[in-house]
Design a protein around this motif. Sequence first.
Motif, PDB file in Angstrom:
ATOM      1  N   ASP A   1       0.831  -1.209   0.000  1.00  0.00           N
ATOM      2  CA  ASP A   1       0.000   0.000   0.000  1.00  0.00           C
ATOM      3  C   ASP A   1       0.862   1.255   0.000  1.00  0.00           C
TER       4      ASP A   1
ATOM      5  N   ARG B   1       2.491   2.080  -3.253  1.00  0.00           N
ATOM      6  CA  ARG B   1       1.559   2.588  -4.264  1.00  0.00           C
ATOM      7  C   ARG B   1       0.946   3.928  -3.866  1.00  0.00           C
TER       8      ARG B   1
ATOM      9  N   LYS C   1      -0.967   4.480  -1.284  1.00  0.00           N
ATOM     10  CA  LYS C   1      -2.310   4.274  -0.745  1.00  0.00           C
ATOM     11  C   LYS C   1      -2.276   4.280   0.781  1.00  0.00           C
TER      12      LYS C   1
ATOM     13  N   GLU D   1       2.731   7.779   5.416  1.00  0.00           N
ATOM     14  CA  GLU D   1       1.539   7.974   4.596  1.00  0.00           C
ATOM     15  C   GLU D   1       1.159   9.446   4.495  1.00  0.00           C
TER      16      GLU D   1
ATOM     17  N   HIS E   1       0.927  11.882   1.126  1.00  0.00           N
ATOM     18  CA  HIS E   1      -0.317  12.527   0.741  1.00  0.00           C
ATOM     19  C   HIS E   1      -0.291  14.051   0.950  1.00  0.00           C
TER      20      HIS E   1
END
Length: 303
Positions: A255, A258, A260, A296, A300
């Motif tokens: 994840d 990618r 995600k 993460e 983002h």
Amino acid sequence: MKVAVMGAGAVGCFYGGMLARAGHDVVLIGRPQHVDAIAREGLRLEAQQFDERIGAPHLTAGTEASAISGAQLVLFCVKSTDTESAGASIKPFLGADTLVLTLQNGVDNADRLRGVIANDVAAAVVYVATEMAGPGHVRHHGRGELVIEPSRSSESVAHALIAAGVPTEISPNVRGALWAKLIVNCAYNALSAITQLPYGRLVQGAGVNAVMQDVFDECVAVAQADGVTLPPEIHGAIERIAQTMPGQYSSTAQDVARGKRSEIDHLNGYVVQRGAALGVKTPANRLLQTLVRLVEDKAHGAI
């Protein structure tokens, strides 16, 4: 048997492909790029013993939850973060006797799904190493066993899975087996994600085994405080994973690679949450959850 796979990623495509290969009618519900590839060329199932394309009439694909209509069995394979929303989306299309089998990471998905739908829901523990190697292409790296919770339809479903080449057993202690898998995931997933290393190389790192032991000890303490009966073989499970699947990257690592959002809040984060509720300290799990969330958030643009 008509089977629908809700959330046809690597796990769902593998088990759906195996059932279709055995002659069951399977519909995969997934992302448009996978659905389009399967519509053109079928699902490529690259297993350890064979490499085949499986398509119509036994295997089809779609993007809408309505494709579940008429299914006797739903393999529920969405991310833990999407359990309630995906459950609500399939609810109008479920038959009264449809069994929904949760093939998900984490330990509380079946209970959360029962809060959304009225159908027979059974939890399953999944032991398989797979990845999506490309649109409509699932690659199987090893294992494939399922352990299923008893339900009205579990026995017939288990027979169908076994006949399709999927080792399956029904266990009265699925909760303990789910926790055992959670503990292994907590030991490996975050470290594999942060380092982007497969299991075999990961465990060669200095200090890694000691960190894994800290995570393991915390998880066991929380499980015991929560009244969970862990299987006796849990103590050797962490070492065996690196030996049996040395080239596997964790689902969390996949994840993160990618870009995600991962299921970290339902893995190490769940242990932290239950530990706080039960008065058990979990600093190693809290640190790993925090580090993955930082990675993460950075990807983002949140920090």
